[in-house]
Motif scaffolding. Structure first.
Motif, short mmCIF file in Angstrom:
data_model
loop_
_atom_site.label_atom_id
_atom_site.label_comp_id
_atom_site.label_asym_id
_atom_site.label_seq_id
_atom_site.Cartn_x
_atom_site.Cartn_y
_atom_site.Cartn_z
N GLN A 70 0.84 -1.19 0.00
CA GLN A 70 0.00 0.00 0.00
C GLN A 70 0.88 1.25 0.00
N SER A 71 0.29 2.41 -0.13
CA SER A 71 1.07 3.63 -0.30
C SER A 71 1.59 4.19 1.03
N TYR A 72 1.32 3.52 2.11
CA TYR A 72 1.69 4.05 3.43
C TYR A 72 3.16 3.81 3.73
N GLU A 73 3.68 4.64 4.64
CA GLU A 73 5.07 4.53 5.07
C GLU A 73 5.11 4.07 6.53
N ILE A 74 6.31 3.77 7.01
CA ILE A 74 6.47 3.34 8.39
C ILE A 74 5.85 4.36 9.35
N ARG A 75 5.96 5.63 9.02
CA ARG A 75 5.42 6.68 9.89
C ARG A 75 3.92 6.58 10.07
N ASP A 76 3.24 5.88 9.14
CA ASP A 76 1.79 5.79 9.17
C ASP A 76 1.28 4.63 10.02
N HIS A 77 2.17 3.80 10.54
CA HIS A 77 1.76 2.63 11.30
C HIS A 77 0.82 3.02 12.44
N ASP A 78 -0.30 2.32 12.51
CA ASP A 78 -1.31 2.46 13.56
C ASP A 78 -2.15 3.72 13.41
N ARG A 79 -1.96 4.47 12.33
CA ARG A 79 -2.84 5.62 12.07
C ARG A 79 -4.07 5.15 11.30
N GLN A 80 -5.15 5.90 11.39
CA GLN A 80 -6.31 5.60 10.57
C GLN A 80 -5.94 5.83 9.10
N LYS A 81 -6.31 4.88 8.25
CA LYS A 81 -5.91 4.96 6.85
C LYS A 81 -6.40 6.24 6.17
N VAL A 82 -7.64 6.64 6.47
CA VAL A 82 -8.17 7.81 5.78
C VAL A 82 -7.36 9.07 6.10
#
Length: 221
Positions: free
Chosen positions: A60-72
């Motif tokens: 997916q387009s997410y990075e490590i920094r996005d872990h555990d954040r809401q996807k939206v």
């Protein structure tokens, strides 16, 4: 600063000034959001209730920094970093699509169904086909290395008949091993293909009802 000048022969942000609803911000949805933002789409609504998990990051387009954040919220931030247009309006809703439609009544031109479950697709389609504003419904489906993308005008009886012939319950879908669900080249390609279809809609170009891509043989049908 006009960052879109080298694509202006294909499409401009002014061509893309219509509301797009992206339901599902996972493998297909996250790359679709990025592609639409980079292309210059100005009005995108994101709907998803999941968080970013470690196994999401490779495909997916997410990075490590996005872990555990809401996807939206993570995707909206990433999209804002891609599109610096003054007129962009990105909205995020951490909820199911059923609750979104209950809570929000607004005009939507394009709906992208980037969800995994066939049963959920059927529920979503039952909502969409009762509306009179949606002009393009896109339904991408990835199974292993096979992609099928359906495009339907919900106001076109013939198109609806064909699309509904391709709907079936999850119990009839071919199960895949957990480790074979998604890989980056299938999800990223799908997001790009959806962006191409949105561009075709914007320019009133013909759109195929069904597109099939076999990544194993590299055949596009």
């Amino acid at each position: 600063m006009n960052i879109y000048k080298r694509q202006s022969n294909f499409v401009t942000p002014s061509n893309l000034d219509f509301p797009i609803l992206l339901i599902g911000c996972g493998g297909t949805g996250s790359w679709t959001g990025i592609a639409l933002a980079k292309m210059g789409c100005t009005k995108i609504i994101l709907v998803d209730f999941d968080k970013v998990e470690p196994h999401n990051i490779p495909s997916q387009s997410y990075e490590i920094r996005d872990h555990d954040r809401q996807k939206v919220y993570a995707l909206e931030q990433n999209m804002n970093e891609m599109n610096h247009g003054e007129n962009r309006q990105y909205e995020s809703f951490q909820k199911t699509f059923e609750n979104f439609f209950k809570d929000h009544m607004r005009k939507i031109s394009v709906v992208i169904c980037a969800i995994d479950s066939m049963d959920e697709r059927i529920k979503l389609w039952d909502i969409i086909k009762k509306r009179n504003d949606v002009e393009l419904f896109l339904d991408p489906r990835i199974g292993g290395e096979l992609l099928r993308l359906y495009a339907v005008d919900p106001l076109d009886t013939k198109a609806v008949t064909f699309y509904e012939s391709q709907l079936y319950p999850s119990s009839k879908a071919d199960p895949l091993p957990c480790g074979s669900r998604q890989i980056i080249y299938t999800t990223m390609f799908t997001g790009a293909l959806i962006a191409n279809y949105v561009k075709k809609y914007a320019k009133k170009e013909p759109i195929r009802a069904e597109t099939i891509m076999d990544f194993n043989t590299m055949n596009l049908i």
